[in-house]
Design a protein around this motif. Structure first.
Motif, mmCIF file in Angstrom:
data_model
loop_
_atom_site.group_PDB
_atom_site.id
_atom_site.type_symbol
_atom_site.label_atom_id
_atom_site.label_comp_id
_atom_site.label_asym_id
_atom_site.label_seq_id
_atom_site.Cartn_x
_atom_site.Cartn_y
_atom_site.Cartn_z
ATOM 1 N N ALA A 88 0.841 -1.200 0.000
ATOM 2 C CA ALA A 88 0.000 0.000 0.000
ATOM 3 C C ALA A 88 0.874 1.247 0.000
ATOM 4 C CB ALA A 88 -0.940 -0.003 1.205
ATOM 5 N N LEU A 89 1.940 1.218 0.774
ATOM 6 C CA LEU A 89 2.878 2.348 0.796
ATOM 7 C C LEU A 89 3.603 2.469 -0.539
ATOM 8 C CD1 LEU A 89 4.356 1.941 4.382
ATOM 9 C CD2 LEU A 89 2.608 3.557 3.615
ATOM 10 N N ASP A 90 3.989 1.343 -1.100
ATOM 11 C CA ASP A 90 4.658 1.371 -2.409
ATOM 12 C C ASP A 90 3.735 1.951 -3.473
ATOM 13 O OD1 ASP A 90 6.896 0.212 -1.262
ATOM 14 O OD2 ASP A 90 6.417 -1.817 -1.971
ATOM 15 N N ALA A 91 2.456 1.580 -3.437
ATOM 16 C CA ALA A 91 1.491 2.108 -4.405
ATOM 17 C C ALA A 91 1.332 3.619 -4.231
ATOM 18 C CB ALA A 91 0.148 1.407 -4.262
ATOM 19 N N ALA A 92 1.244 4.076 -2.984
ATOM 20 C CA ALA A 92 1.135 5.520 -2.724
ATOM 21 C C ALA A 92 2.386 6.244 -3.212
ATOM 22 C CB ALA A 92 0.907 5.779 -1.242
#
Length: 72
Positions: free
Chosen positions: A47-51
């Motif tokens: 999720a952090l990588d996507a953000a």
């Protein structure tokens, strides 16, 4: 512990990067805009990588009230 995530549909340009990186967390809708599969999620680095990877900076991930993604 749970995180929350949201996508600003006004900023989203529908690149699909988030859905390609984490299809179980983000999907493109009928208007080719990203949306979270669920607003709440267990902590997940993807999720952090996507953000971080969103070209429009449209994804925000929070731990409680604290924004943790995208990372600086």
């Amino acid at each position: 512990m749970t995180w929350t995530t949201e996508v600003d549909r006004e900023l989203c340009m529908g690149s699909g990067m988030c859905a390609a990186m984490a299809s179980d967390l983000y999907r493109l809708d009928d208007e080719d805009r990203a949306r979270p599969v669920s607003a709440r999620l267990v902590p997940d680095e993807r999720a952090l990588d996507a953000a971080d990877s969103c070209p429009a900076s449209a994804i925000v991930v929070r731990d409680g009230d604290l924004p943790i993604g995208p990372r600086p």
